[in-house]
Design a protein around this motif. Structure first.
Motif, mmCIF file in Angstrom:
data_model
loop_
_atom_site.group_PDB
_atom_site.id
_atom_site.type_symbol
_atom_site.label_atom_id
_atom_site.label_comp_id
_atom_site.label_asym_id
_atom_site.label_seq_id
_atom_site.Cartn_x
_atom_site.Cartn_y
_atom_site.Cartn_z
ATOM 1 N N HIS A 185 0.845 -1.202 0.000
ATOM 2 C CA HIS A 185 0.000 0.000 0.000
ATOM 3 C C HIS A 185 0.884 1.257 0.000
ATOM 4 C CE1 HIS A 185 -3.018 2.905 1.308
ATOM 5 N NE2 HIS A 185 -3.932 2.005 0.954
ATOM 6 N N PRO A 186 0.495 2.298 -0.720
ATOM 7 C CA PRO A 186 1.298 3.534 -0.770
ATOM 8 C C PRO A 186 1.548 4.181 0.599
ATOM 9 C CG PRO A 186 -0.427 3.595 -2.441
ATOM 10 C CD PRO A 186 -0.657 2.364 -1.621
ATOM 11 N N LEU A 187 0.617 4.043 1.530
ATOM 12 C CA LEU A 187 0.826 4.629 2.857
ATOM 13 C C LEU A 187 1.946 3.918 3.623
ATOM 14 C CD1 LEU A 187 -2.766 5.461 4.127
ATOM 15 C CD2 LEU A 187 -0.919 7.061 3.578
ATOM 16 N N TYR A 188 2.182 2.658 3.322
ATOM 17 C CA TYR A 188 3.280 1.928 3.952
ATOM 18 C C TYR A 188 4.608 2.592 3.576
ATOM 19 C CZ TYR A 188 6.064 -2.035 5.586
ATOM 20 O OH TYR A 188 6.976 -2.830 6.244
ATOM 21 N N GLN A 189 4.785 2.868 2.296
ATOM 22 C CA GLN A 189 6.014 3.537 1.848
ATOM 23 C C GLN A 189 6.100 4.958 2.398
ATOM 24 O OE1 GLN A 189 8.646 2.075 0.135
ATOM 25 N NE2 GLN A 189 9.624 3.958 0.854
ATOM 26 N N LYS A 190 4.979 5.638 2.469
ATOM 27 C CA LYS A 190 4.971 6.994 3.025
ATOM 28 C C LYS A 190 5.422 6.970 4.490
ATOM 29 C CE LYS A 190 2.048 11.091 3.255
ATOM 30 N NZ LYS A 190 0.735 11.656 2.908
ATOM 31 N N SER A 191 4.966 5.971 5.244
ATOM 32 C CA SER A 191 5.386 5.819 6.633
ATOM 33 C C SER A 191 6.889 5.557 6.715
ATOM 34 C CB SER A 191 4.610 4.675 7.297
ATOM 35 O OG SER A 191 5.080 4.442 8.599
ATOM 36 N N ILE A 192 7.392 4.678 5.865
ATOM 37 C CA ILE A 192 8.832 4.397 5.832
ATOM 38 C C ILE A 192 9.610 5.680 5.558
ATOM 39 C CG2 ILE A 192 10.662 3.285 4.476
ATOM 40 C CD1 ILE A 192 8.740 0.901 4.119
ATOM 41 N N ASP A 193 9.169 6.439 4.575
ATOM 42 C CA ASP A 193 9.876 7.664 4.199
ATOM 43 C C ASP A 193 9.944 8.666 5.354
ATOM 44 O OD1 ASP A 193 10.223 6.560 1.683
ATOM 45 O OD2 ASP A 193 8.594 7.722 0.766
ATOM 46 N N ARG A 194 8.907 8.709 6.167
ATOM 47 C CA ARG A 194 8.889 9.641 7.300
ATOM 48 C C ARG A 194 9.692 9.118 8.494
ATOM 49 N NH1 ARG A 194 2.856 12.189 8.006
ATOM 50 N NH2 ARG A 194 2.685 13.047 5.903
ATOM 51 N N VAL A 195 9.592 7.823 8.750
ATOM 52 C CA VAL A 195 10.161 7.269 9.977
ATOM 53 C C VAL A 195 11.632 6.889 9.846
ATOM 54 C CG1 VAL A 195 9.992 5.328 11.606
ATOM 55 C CG2 VAL A 195 7.917 6.490 10.824
ATOM 56 N N ARG A 196 12.032 6.326 8.730
ATOM 57 C CA ARG A 196 13.403 5.813 8.593
ATOM 58 C C ARG A 196 14.481 6.830 8.981
ATOM 59 N NH1 ARG A 196 14.473 2.808 3.326
ATOM 60 N NH2 ARG A 196 13.714 1.033 4.504
ATOM 61 N N PRO A 197 14.389 8.095 8.539
ATOM 62 C CA PRO A 197 15.456 9.047 8.903
ATOM 63 C C PRO A 197 15.474 9.401 10.402
ATOM 64 C CG PRO A 197 14.062 9.947 7.141
ATOM 65 C CD PRO A 197 13.427 8.684 7.610
ATOM 66 N N LEU A 198 14.390 9.085 11.104
ATOM 67 C CA LEU A 198 14.252 9.485 12.511
ATOM 68 C C LEU A 198 14.430 8.330 13.489
ATOM 69 C CD1 LEU A 198 11.073 11.714 12.089
ATOM 70 C CD2 LEU A 198 13.468 12.449 12.096
ATOM 71 N N ARG A 199 14.562 7.123 12.974
ATOM 72 C CA ARG A 199 14.643 5.972 13.865
ATOM 73 C C ARG A 199 16.072 5.493 14.025
ATOM 74 N NH1 ARG A 199 15.864 1.408 11.086
ATOM 75 N NH2 ARG A 199 15.025 1.163 8.988
ATOM 76 N N GLU A 200 16.319 4.927 15.167
ATOM 77 C CA GLU A 200 17.626 4.337 15.454
ATOM 78 C C GLU A 200 17.578 2.838 15.167
ATOM 79 O OE1 GLU A 200 21.535 4.394 16.408
ATOM 80 O OE2 GLU A 200 20.260 6.159 16.467
ATOM 81 N N MET A 201 16.560 2.177 15.679
ATOM 82 C CA MET A 201 16.466 0.733 15.609
ATOM 83 C C MET A 201 15.095 0.313 15.104
ATOM 84 S SD MET A 201 15.107 -2.053 17.702
ATOM 85 C CE MET A 201 14.701 -1.198 19.183
ATOM 86 N N ARG A 202 15.082 -0.786 14.331
ATOM 87 C CA ARG A 202 13.834 -1.409 13.885
ATOM 88 C C ARG A 202 14.063 -2.901 13.895
ATOM 89 N NH1 ARG A 202 11.698 -3.923 9.429
ATOM 90 N NH2 ARG A 202 9.488 -3.553 9.000
ATOM 91 N N ILE A 203 13.216 -3.620 14.613
ATOM 92 C CA ILE A 203 13.260 -5.084 14.641
ATOM 93 C C ILE A 203 11.856 -5.576 14.333
ATOM 94 C CG2 ILE A 203 13.637 -7.134 16.064
ATOM 95 C CD1 ILE A 203 15.599 -5.469 17.715
ATOM 96 N N ALA A 204 11.743 -6.474 13.347
ATOM 97 C CA ALA A 204 10.432 -6.968 12.926
ATOM 98 C C ALA A 204 10.378 -8.488 13.013
ATOM 99 C CB ALA A 204 10.146 -6.523 11.497
ATOM 100 N N ALA A 205 9.175 -8.991 13.277
ATOM 101 C CA ALA A 205 8.938 -10.434 13.273
ATOM 102 C C ALA A 205 7.517 -10.684 12.801
ATOM 103 C CB ALA A 205 9.142 -11.019 14.663
ATOM 104 N N ASP A 206 7.368 -11.715 11.978
ATOM 105 C CA ASP A 206 6.057 -12.169 11.519
ATOM 106 C C ASP A 206 5.967 -13.656 11.842
ATOM 107 O OD1 ASP A 206 5.489 -9.681 10.200
ATOM 108 O OD2 ASP A 206 6.792 -10.324 8.571
ATOM 109 N N TYR A 207 4.808 -14.092 12.345
ATOM 110 C CA TYR A 207 4.653 -15.523 12.559
ATOM 111 C C TYR A 207 3.213 -15.943 12.316
ATOM 112 C CZ TYR A 207 2.861 -14.675 17.309
ATOM 113 O OH TYR A 207 2.122 -14.255 18.381
#
Length: 102
Positions: A70-92
């Motif tokens: 979804h386009p909003l997913y990329q928009k969120s990435i574009d806003r958050v990535r420059p401001l975040r230090e750490m990201r850890i993801a898990a799917d199960y």
């Protein structure tokens, strides 16, 4: 059902509101059964490094893929990535998860 859990830490205290706002865009994406964005209460005795949690429940892998496309997913990435230090993801897959008998 697929559970999608992502932990984030902001680079600085000044970035926290902007990170939260950027992550909150994800709640507008329609493919999840449930999608929550939460701030860590930081009450754990052993570690409180995480600032935010994204928690989502999806019917299946196709729904999770559609969410990420979804386009909003990329928009969120574009806003958050420059401001975040750490990201850890898990799917199960909950059908394959170990459970305590009821």
């Amino acid at each position: 059902m697929i559970r999608h859990i992502v932990f984030f830490t902001a680079r600085s205290d000044e970035d926290r509101n902007a990170v939260l706002a950027g992550l909150s865009l994800l709640t507008e994406i329609p493919h999840a059964r449930l999608l929550e964005i939460g701030s860590n209460a930081k009450t754990d005795q052993l570690g409180n490094a995480v600032d935010f949690v994204v928690y989502g429940e999806f019917d299946d892998e196709a729904a999770l893929i559609a969410y990420k496309a979804h386009p909003l997913y990329q928009k969120s990435i574009d806003r958050v990535r420059p401001l975040r230090e750490m990201r850890i993801a898990a799917d199960y897959d909950t059908d394959k998860a170990a459970r305590r008998p009821v």
